[in-house]
Design an enzyme around this catalytic site. Structure first.
Site, PDB file in Angstrom:
ATOM      1  CG  ASN A 160       9.349 -18.079  15.911  1.00 43.78           C
ATOM      2  OD1 ASN A 160       9.087 -18.116  16.541  1.00 43.78           O
ATOM      3  ND2 ASN A 160       8.758 -17.627  15.017  1.00 43.78           N
ATOM      4  CG  HIS A 161       9.138 -13.904  15.986  1.00 45.05           C
ATOM      5  ND1 HIS A 161       7.722 -13.698  16.494  1.00 45.05           N
ATOM      6  CD2 HIS A 161       8.394 -14.377  14.276  1.00 45.05           C
ATOM      7  CE1 HIS A 161       6.521 -13.958  15.905  1.00 45.05           C
ATOM      8  NE2 HIS A 161       7.289 -14.080  14.627  1.00 45.05           N
TER       9      HIS A 161
END
Length: 262
Positions: free
Chosen positions: A72-73
């Protein structure tokens, strides 16, 4: 590669410069010591301030990593867009919309054996994306006959989702690993259908930290409930991952061995 079996090392989330430098320092000797044929690492936190950039990716590749997965980063650094578009071995989760840059899977040539690497993001307590289960199904159908071994990284919060994903794919892929929590679990195993599994690989980063961040910052945040700017911890590093032994003839996993180096 010996006796028709390949050794594939998968490393947990590489955190910041400490994690990258630790991988650079130890990975080539680790590959030699264990006769490792391929290395996959989750690099979504490898850049300073989270995310992945060209510099951190290049350092991981030079350190002996063959494929970089993420989570997700991955969108933290805007420069990652061109990296994803121009390097097939840097992956973003496959269940992001198709219009996003890059790909969620690749096929890596490991001494003439084709290794399919799939990267998906969990949806429990995470972003609302396409189902990681259905996404993996689509990729396996699309690439049927084009790979000998398959490894899937599910970057997810919930242990139940990771376990369910692994058991859903048991016998259809060689290895399923969980990433994201930065805490290594002690449940490495080979499932009934021949899929190697671990719920979370852990992290490669500062050993004296809270998930790679300075201890006092996280403690203060819990006490005050106020926003805080996370800063990478310093000091000695830890390298966490899991080494899987996989048959090159049928893609079944024969052994899963946790790795933790300080």
């Amino acid at each position: 590669m010996t006796n028709g079996k390949a050794k594939i090392l998968v490393l947990g989330d590489v955190c910041g410069s400490i994690g990258v430098q630790a991988v650079k320092k130890k990975l080539w000797s680790l590959r030699k010591e264990h006769g490792i044929d391929m290395v996959i690492a989750n690099g979504e936190n490898a850049a300073v301030g989270n995310g992945l950039d060209r510099e951190s990716a290049d350092e991981l590749f030079s350190a002996g990593v063959d494929v970089i997965t993420s989570g997700n980063h991955i969108w933290k650094k805007s420069s990652v867009h061109s990296l994803l578009e121009n390097n097939e071995y840097v992956l973003r989760p496959a269940n992001y919309p198709g219009e996003c840059p890059g790909s969620g899977y690749c096929i890596f040539d490991m001494y003439s054996y084709r290794v399919l690497v799939i990267n998906v993001l969990g949806t429990v307590y995470m972003e609302s994306l396409d189902s990681p289960f259905e996404t993996a199904d689509k990729i396996l159908r699309r690439e049927e006959g084009n790979f000998d071994i398959a490894v899937a990284d599910i970057h997810a919060e919930a242990t139940s989702e990771k376990m369910a994903f692994a058991k859903y794919l048991d016998g259809r892929v060689s290895v399923v690993v969980g990433t994201h929590t930065h805490v290594q679990t002690a449940d490495e195993c080979v499932l009934k259908g021949g899929t190697g599994y671990i719920t979370d690989l852990g992290m490669c980063g500062p050993a004296d930290s809270i998930l790679g961040v300075k201890n006092d910052i996280i403690i203060r945040k819990f006490l005050s409930k106020m926003p805080a700017r996370f800063e990478e911890a310093e000091g000695d590093a830890i390298i966490c991952g899991c080494l899987f032994t996989v048959s090159t003839s049928d893609g079944r996993c024969h052994d899963a061995e946790r790795i933790m180096l300080k």
